[in-house]
Design a protein around this motif. Sequence first.
Motif, short mmCIF file in Angstrom:
data_model
loop_
_atom_site.label_atom_id
_atom_site.label_comp_id
_atom_site.label_asym_id
_atom_site.label_seq_id
_atom_site.Cartn_x
_atom_site.Cartn_y
_atom_site.Cartn_z
N TRP A 128 -116.17 62.65 -70.35
CA TRP A 128 -116.86 63.94 -70.35
C TRP A 128 -115.89 65.11 -70.24
O TRP A 128 -116.13 66.18 -70.77
N LEU A 129 -114.78 64.92 -69.52
CA LEU A 129 -113.83 66.04 -69.35
C LEU A 129 -112.91 66.19 -70.55
O LEU A 129 -112.56 67.29 -70.93
N LEU A 130 -112.49 65.09 -71.14
CA LEU A 130 -111.49 65.18 -72.21
C LEU A 130 -112.05 64.84 -73.58
O LEU A 130 -111.39 65.06 -74.59
N GLY A 131 -113.23 64.28 -73.61
CA GLY A 131 -113.86 64.02 -74.89
C GLY A 131 -113.38 62.73 -75.54
O GLY A 131 -112.33 62.19 -75.20
N GLY A 132 -114.18 62.25 -76.45
CA GLY A 132 -113.82 61.03 -77.17
C GLY A 132 -114.93 60.64 -78.11
O GLY A 132 -116.04 61.17 -78.03
N LEU A 133 -114.60 59.77 -79.05
CA LEU A 133 -115.60 59.37 -80.03
C LEU A 133 -115.74 57.85 -80.09
O LEU A 133 -116.31 57.31 -81.04
N MET B 35 -108.02 59.99 -85.85
CA MET B 35 -107.28 58.90 -86.51
C MET B 35 -106.04 58.56 -85.70
O MET B 35 -105.69 57.38 -85.52
N LEU B 36 -105.38 59.59 -85.19
CA LEU B 36 -104.18 59.38 -84.36
C LEU B 36 -104.53 58.56 -83.13
O LEU B 36 -103.82 57.61 -82.77
N VAL B 37 -105.67 58.92 -82.50
CA VAL B 37 -106.12 58.17 -81.33
C VAL B 37 -106.28 56.69 -81.68
O VAL B 37 -105.91 55.80 -80.92
N ARG B 38 -106.82 56.44 -82.89
CA ARG B 38 -107.11 55.06 -83.26
C ARG B 38 -105.85 54.27 -83.61
O ARG B 38 -105.82 53.06 -83.43
N VAL B 39 -104.83 54.94 -84.15
CA VAL B 39 -103.64 54.18 -84.56
C VAL B 39 -102.62 54.04 -83.44
O VAL B 39 -101.72 53.21 -83.55
N VAL B 40 -102.74 54.86 -82.38
CA VAL B 40 -101.75 54.77 -81.29
C VAL B 40 -101.58 53.33 -80.78
O VAL B 40 -100.46 52.84 -80.67
N PRO B 41 -102.68 52.60 -80.49
CA PRO B 41 -102.50 51.23 -79.98
C PRO B 41 -101.87 50.29 -81.02
O PRO B 41 -101.35 49.23 -80.65
N LEU B 42 -101.96 50.68 -82.30
CA LEU B 42 -101.34 49.83 -83.33
C LEU B 42 -99.84 50.07 -83.41
O LEU B 42 -99.08 49.21 -83.82
N LEU B 43 -99.41 51.27 -83.04
CA LEU B 43 -98.01 51.64 -83.22
C LEU B 43 -97.22 51.56 -81.92
O LEU B 43 -96.02 51.31 -81.94
N PRO C 293 -107.51 59.58 -74.61
CA PRO C 293 -108.70 60.38 -74.91
C PRO C 293 -108.41 61.42 -75.98
O PRO C 293 -107.29 61.97 -76.04
N LEU C 294 -109.41 61.68 -76.81
CA LEU C 294 -109.24 62.61 -77.93
C LEU C 294 -108.79 63.99 -77.47
O LEU C 294 -107.94 64.63 -78.10
#
Lengths: 226, 312
Positions: B159-164, B274-282, B290-291
Amino acid sequence: MIGLDRVTVTLGGRAVLHDVTFHPRVGEMIALCGPNGAGKTTLLRALAGLLPKTTPADPRRVAYLPQNAGSAWALTVGQIAALGRIPHGDTADAPVTLALRQCGIEALRAHRVDRISGGEARRAMLARAFATEPDVLLLDEPTADLDPAAAHAILALLKRTAEQGKTVVVVLHAIDLALRYADRIVVMRQGRVEADLPADRALPALAQAFGLPFGVDPSPRLLPPA
Amino acid sequence: MNRGLALVSVLLFALSLMVGDSVFGSAPLSIMVDIRLPRSALAWLVGAGLGLSGAVLQGALRNRLADPGLLGVSGMAGLGSVIVFYWGWSQAFAPALPIGGLVGAGLGVAFLLVFAGRAPSGSALILAGVAVSALSASAMALALTLAPNPFALAEITFWLLGGLEDRSLTHLALAAPPMLCGMAILLRLGTGLDALSLGEDAAASLGVRVDSVLRLAAIGTALTVGAGAAVAGGIGFVGLIVPHVLRPFVGERPGGLLVASLFVGGCLLTLADMLVRVVPLLLPVAQTPPLGVITALLGAPILILLARKAAP
């Protein structure tokens, strides 16, 4: 035609206009003069219909330029002038170009208003009023903090505009400019119209309103451009 | 310019459908439709709404520091959503979630207009915004602590930092209608905002109804930001960054910034997500950031820059 009949305006419990009757005539340049707090700005805003409980003037016919007119954003001179077309709801270029030419700033059209001189910026605001192609121009201190040459140039432009059949009402602090350029001078003090006279007979009333002596001063002074 | 931005939006959206938690490229249709489609669509919509409402708030308040996140509007929207969500009202009546968000956002905007005035100086506006932000953040923490749901406080980061993460088609269906209504309202304010550059008196003398412009700006912001924050949490700084980055390219005329801010806001948040989603891959990290962290990392330096310029 705009005008006020026996108008009294109270702002915050204080009467800032008291029983004021004022009717500008077509083709006339009128200067509103008087000490600070005399009600000149309020009278102009009442004419424009900007006060509560006044009827707004037709924005296509009446252009109003507030005191210290500026822009919150660094618009270009051309964009500022184009805002004058908002009342007509069009983006016609011809009146904007004509207004810029009349105000002598056509060459600055693409310049940002925060990167030109104060006099040029004031002309840009004036061009915005001209671009509306109004019948009546209401201007609050259009020459404040301008150098003498720029002030003379703007008032000469307004004088020509009046002579072309428009009505110009201008608040002026510079009495010498009012005496030189206005057809009629309305002297205000403490919310009342103290005198309403042709400019060539207004000096005694002005002197009385400001509480200053007057007379012939032989000291050297600057003359307006030929 | 705007056509190009629309094209970039479409391309980014398509690319966003291709980027997943574990695989690049093609994925089963169900993953594309049920997981990536709502997430990508929400990223674009929420970003577009934040960019647009930032541009409108800056124009309406004549202040380049205005931003729904910074001024606490997003925080108030989050607070409204938290109360509705954890007290179970949204289970009983699903649209209660976006409604809670937009009521909160509406209160936030109304408070700013009343407390800081219509053309607030930079410091008055920021002080009012800080007050609203702090109030909404602590009220949110309190609401989450008191919530009947024992897991509520664990979700405070969202809720504070947002996310999808895990947003579904239902979330999209709930949030999109009020957001699109709000955007439609905000996009019509261009002329009024242009006139307001000259001040309220001059705008009124041009025939612009200043009160109604300000009211519509508040309503449109509440709808867009409120519904957005109800499903995506409090994502900050997008509304601040986007108009700021655009001004050198499209000029400072407020009306000219609206459509461009909409598109660039949408693109920015799509990219950030998209960056949020690829971080764990890289990177060798266990959790996705958080977004709102990404947008804050971009936005905070710009805020400092702007605040330095605005200081006397």
